[in-house]
Enzyme design. Sequence first.
Site, PDB file in Angstrom:
ATOM      1  N   SER A   1       0.830  -1.202   0.000  1.00  0.00           N
ATOM      2  CA  SER A   1       0.000   0.000   0.000  1.00  0.00           C
ATOM      3  C   SER A   1       0.862   1.249   0.000  1.00  0.00           C
ATOM      4  CB  SER A   1      -0.920   0.004   1.217  1.00  0.00           C
ATOM      5  OG  SER A   1      -0.210   0.477   2.343  1.00  0.00           O
ATOM      6  N   LYS A   2       0.198   2.344  -0.304  1.00  0.00           N
ATOM      7  CA  LYS A   2       0.829   3.641  -0.393  1.00  0.00           C
ATOM      8  C   LYS A   2       1.718   3.917   0.823  1.00  0.00           C
ATOM      9  CE  LYS A   2      -0.832   8.061  -2.084  1.00  0.00           C
ATOM     10  NZ  LYS A   2      -1.994   8.827  -2.509  1.00  0.00           N
ATOM     11  N   ARG A   3       1.275   3.461   1.980  1.00  0.00           N
ATOM     12  CA  ARG A   3       2.018   3.696   3.216  1.00  0.00           C
ATOM     13  C   ARG A   3       3.417   3.073   3.206  1.00  0.00           C
ATOM     14  NH1 ARG A   3      -1.262   0.854   7.085  1.00  0.00           N
ATOM     15  NH2 ARG A   3      -2.388   0.369   5.207  1.00  0.00           N
TER      16      ARG A   3
END
Length: 480
Positions: free
Chosen positions: A250-252
């Site tokens: 994910s983006k994180r």
Amino acid sequence: MIRTRFAPSPTGYMHIGNLRTALYEFLIAKSQGGKFILRIEDTDRERFVDGAIDIIYDTLKVSGITHDEGPDIGGPYGPYVQSERKNDYLKYALELIEKGEAYYCFCTKERLDSLKTETTEHEQIAKYDRHCLSLSKEEIEKNLEEGKPYVIRQKIREGSTTFHDEVYGDITVDNAEMEDQILIKSDGYPTYNFANVIDDHVMDITHVVRGAEYLSSTPKYNLLYEAFGWKIPTYIHLPAVMKDQHHKLSKRNGDASFQDLVAKGYLPKAIINYIALLGWSPSVNQEIFTMDELINIFDIKGISKSPAIFDPVKLTWMNGEYIKKMSFDEFYKLAEPKLKEAVKTEGIDLKKLAGYVQTRIGTFNDIAEMVDFVDSLPEYETSLYVHKKMKTTEEMCLEHLKKAVPVLENLDDWTNEGIYNALIALIGELGIKNGQMLWPVRTALSGKPTSPCGASELAELLGKDETIKRINKGIELLSK
Ligand code: GLU
């Protein structure tokens, strides 16, 4: 002719999973002489991000995934931006209403909210109760005349829906599990679920390739195709790209997008090569592929249905292979700014340094760390002098460094070769192993457990004065 499409939403972010979808769509089309289409899905106006479309164009361009039709280059099936096709969708929705396959819904938000039931843990959204399905013709006309806001819903047929996916096999779903989904929203825009079906049909898309998160919606799309009497495309759903067994990338994570990876120093070609293998296995035992080779060899049969785990170590290895294969000029063009930033000492031959670095880095961002010893000798522990295989001890290194100083001081030919020959002559005189002299000199000059080149290369690079200074520093440390 095969036609595939990449249909990103302009979110301002090119997730690696999305780019892999684009790549597979491109490869499927190109491997069979087909066309690859770019379509922008911007019907979700709330999520729209400025500049996001340019990110899509730029990413595809530098990745070598070239589309045959799209918003920027046009084509016979345009416009290729969903917001520009807004009126067409309404026309198709009205056709379904005519056919009894869709209906107007005037339910207010309050009414829909009241359908939610409280469960012990959380609110659950109940399926729409088809309240408006039973409205009379007169009621509908009256509501429309009064300008009441409405949506258009699909009337899900009874029975069950079976379809085939090229990766996941045959899937059957009970239609009772599906909701009468919204096709046209109250702002007049279609939902993604409706627009993608219409567009795929009118754009003659033969193979729909997308993330497996759409697998569960596919039966609804098929009911729409059936309601219109249209041919259902071939489906190829791709497994998720994971960070590990349990978490999606994910983006994180900070390395989930193409831009993140480029910023980390990865080459677009290496990224593309790596993601080609992220969920697809070639029929040959080979890992490094050019785009043309991928086009030749790509086969849907090699796509796996188990989630693919993104492995930065493997990507770094692959990137290193691409860096090694670059011509020196090509490499130096990219490396020079990094070297200039990392090395401020006057007179250092950056080209020579680049030559040593080229075969040893995983990404261009490794350069700074690899050459940081040039400007200033790092503080280091004398235990660095102990090399098991070369059987060196601190005492031995001290002794050998002391012997090296006068030899180097008296050397006129300050070149890699000259320095090497002088040290080898000394090694012969002392009757020691090469490593027992070269290792301590290398260590004294770099102050690090690894360096991009050996003792004589380092000495040449640093110059005579600095070399003697650093060896003396080593002698001082070892004498303590
Ligand atoms: N706009 C959708 C997305 O970005 C595309 C899904 C599809 O390919 O049908 O996820």
